[in-house]
Scaffold this active site. Structure first.
Site, PDB file in Angstrom:
ATOM      1  N   LYS A   1       0.529  -1.028  -0.338  1.00  0.00           N
ATOM      2  CA  LYS A   1      -0.014   0.482   0.164  1.00  0.00           C
ATOM      3  C   LYS A   1       1.225   0.928   0.025  1.00  0.00           C
ATOM      4  O   LYS A   1       0.592   2.090  -0.882  1.00  0.00           O
ATOM      5  CB  LYS A   1      -1.006   0.155   1.401  1.00  0.00           C
ATOM      6  CG  LYS A   1      -2.070  -0.752   1.121  1.00  0.00           C
ATOM      7  CD  LYS A   1      -2.815  -1.358   2.319  1.00  0.00           C
ATOM      8  CE  LYS A   1      -3.876  -2.044   2.397  1.00  0.00           C
ATOM      9  NZ  LYS A   1      -4.343  -2.726   3.268  1.00  0.00           N
TER      10      LYS A   1
ATOM     11  N   ASP B   1     -10.552   2.979   4.455  1.00  0.00           N
ATOM     12  CA  ASP B   1     -10.882   1.436   4.110  1.00  0.00           C
ATOM     13  C   ASP B   1     -12.558   1.297   3.652  1.00  0.00           C
ATOM     14  O   ASP B   1     -13.095  -0.098   3.911  1.00  0.00           O
ATOM     15  CB  ASP B   1     -10.814   0.424   5.604  1.00  0.00           C
ATOM     16  CG  ASP B   1      -9.064  -0.764   5.267  1.00  0.00           C
ATOM     17  OD1 ASP B   1      -9.225  -0.524   3.860  1.00  0.00           O
ATOM     18  OD2 ASP B   1      -8.405  -0.247   6.299  1.00  0.00           O
TER      19      ASP B   1
ATOM     20  N   GLN C   1      -4.385  -1.675   9.691  1.00  0.00           N
ATOM     21  CA  GLN C   1      -4.413  -3.143   8.545  1.00  0.00           C
ATOM     22  C   GLN C   1      -5.088  -4.212   9.885  1.00  0.00           C
ATOM     23  O   GLN C   1      -4.675  -4.109  11.197  1.00  0.00           O
ATOM     24  CB  GLN C   1      -2.815  -3.479   8.746  1.00  0.00           C
ATOM     25  CG  GLN C   1      -3.359  -4.623   7.633  1.00  0.00           C
ATOM     26  CD  GLN C   1      -4.096  -4.688   6.062  1.00  0.00           C
ATOM     27  OE1 GLN C   1      -3.754  -3.285   5.522  1.00  0.00           O
ATOM     28  NE2 GLN C   1      -3.860  -5.281   5.955  1.00  0.00           N
TER      29      GLN C   1
HETATM   30  N1  GUN Z   1      -6.891  -7.338   6.410  1.00  0.00           N
HETATM   31  C1  GUN Z   1      -7.313  -7.393   5.067  1.00  0.00           C
HETATM   32  N2  GUN Z   1      -7.853  -6.727   4.160  1.00  0.00           N
HETATM   33  C2  GUN Z   1      -8.035  -5.843   4.678  1.00  0.00           C
HETATM   34  C3  GUN Z   1      -7.951  -4.517   4.510  1.00  0.00           C
HETATM   35  O1  GUN Z   1      -9.043  -4.400   3.158  1.00  0.00           O
HETATM   36  N3  GUN Z   1      -8.003  -3.574   4.904  1.00  0.00           N
HETATM   37  C4  GUN Z   1      -7.361  -3.548   6.673  1.00  0.00           C
HETATM   38  N4  GUN Z   1      -6.964  -2.517   7.342  1.00  0.00           N
HETATM   39  N5  GUN Z   1      -7.720  -4.317   6.703  1.00  0.00           N
HETATM   40  C5  GUN Z   1      -6.932  -5.621   6.032  1.00  0.00           C
END
Ligand code: GUN
Length: 294
Positions: A52, A119, A96
């Site tokens: 990311k 998110d 995350q």
């Molecule tokens: N863990 C798995 N997929 C995601 C996501 O799209 N965003 C976040 N913050 N954590 C995740």
């Protein structure tokens, strides 16, 4: 059979985002800024967050990565989020998941300001998505919609079967596919661990979205000839022959299913890359909202 290539589709989305960002920067605006929080050292989470951050740089965004030990208290983590909420130089905040067991994911999600929740996990954004109002859409379902759009897959009136009802993917995916917009208007069946006869449901599907996290779950005998198959699975499976000691496996048995499907996503190289494109799009949207740009 058409390969729904996440590399091509995400590159196209990212190019648009980069062009818009370059335009803002050339007009002396600051860079869009994503703040990412990583707690502990889960290997998969490390990889996702690093990707990311790298992708932010590729489209001209600033990013900050805040790393905390798995022993951080919930209060300390919530305070870190509140500081980012108050920082006018931060457009998007991402924590995350998963988090260590002693930290409430709901408390974390609800502490992020809805207008920085790139998110799309905050209940305010979830509610708005359900109502068809402008909101941050979770990155993975948004990425799937961007992939459908890139390949101009017709969805109107089709029967879509979504397997998996997680808040991150399956449930919002089911809402988006049934919503009245150009790549929605499907009739949706949402299957989960208590569904009787998932195979029967899948056999009636024009579009199958597999998002349950079980490698190879969807097999060719579950797929109608000519169906569109989207594989959201990304599970690490031990593999001594690979350098890293594992391989990434999707939820779909690709080799056999691709012989029946009209279009299918590979893993890796499919939805995973679109998730990042979705996150970048949300971050740019948040930035545009801040500066009242369109
Ligand atoms: N863990 C798995 N997929 C995601 C996501 O799209 N965003 C976040 N913050 N954590 C995740």
């Amino acid at each position: 059979m058409i390969l729904l290539d996440g590399r091509l589709a995400s590159a196209a989305v990212k190019e648009k985002i980069k062009n818009q960002t370059d335009y803002y920067l050339s007009n002396n605006f600051r860079k869009p800024h994503l703040a990412a929080i990583l707690v502990g050292n889960n290997g998969a989470s490390e990889t996702y967050v690093a990707s990311k951050v790298k992708n932010c740089a590729e489209v001209g965004f600033a990013s900050s990565l805040f790393r905390f030990d798995a022993s951080i208290s919930e209060d300390e983590l919530l305070n870190a989020i509140k500081n980012l909420n108050n920082d006018t130089g931060v457009d998007g905040i991402l924590v995350q998941l998963p988090l260590p067991k002693h930290i409430s994911e709901n408390a974390v999600i609800e502490t992020i300001l809805p207008n920085k929740d790139v998110d799309g996990f905050h209940p305010i954004n979830v509610g708005k998505v359900v109502q068809g109002l402008p909101a941050f859409i979770p990155a993975t379902p948004l990425g799937v919609m961007l992939l459908l759009e890139h390949y101009q897959i017709s969805t109107k009136g089709k029967h879509a079967v979504v397997i998996g009802r997680s808040n991150i993917v399956g449930r919002p995916m089911s809402i988006l596919l049934s919503s009245p917009h150009p790549f929605g208007n499907c009739t949706v069946t949402l299957c989960h661990s208590h569904t009787n006869s998932i195979r029967q449901h899948c056999l009636e599907a024009d579009i199958v979205i597999a998002a349950l996290g079980k490698p190879g779950f969807v097999t060719a005998d579950m797929i109608k000839k000519g169906a569109i198959v989207i594989d959201v699975g990304i599970t690490r499976v031990d593999d001594a022959s690979s350098k890293r000691g594992f391989k990434i496996k999707g939820d779909v048995a690709f080799d056999s299913v691709s012989e029946k499907a009209a279009a299918i996503t590979p893993v890796p190289g499919g939805v995973g890359l679109m998730t990042i494109a979705g996150l970048l799009q949300n971050t740019l949207r948040s930035y545009q909202n801040n500066f009242q740009l369109t």
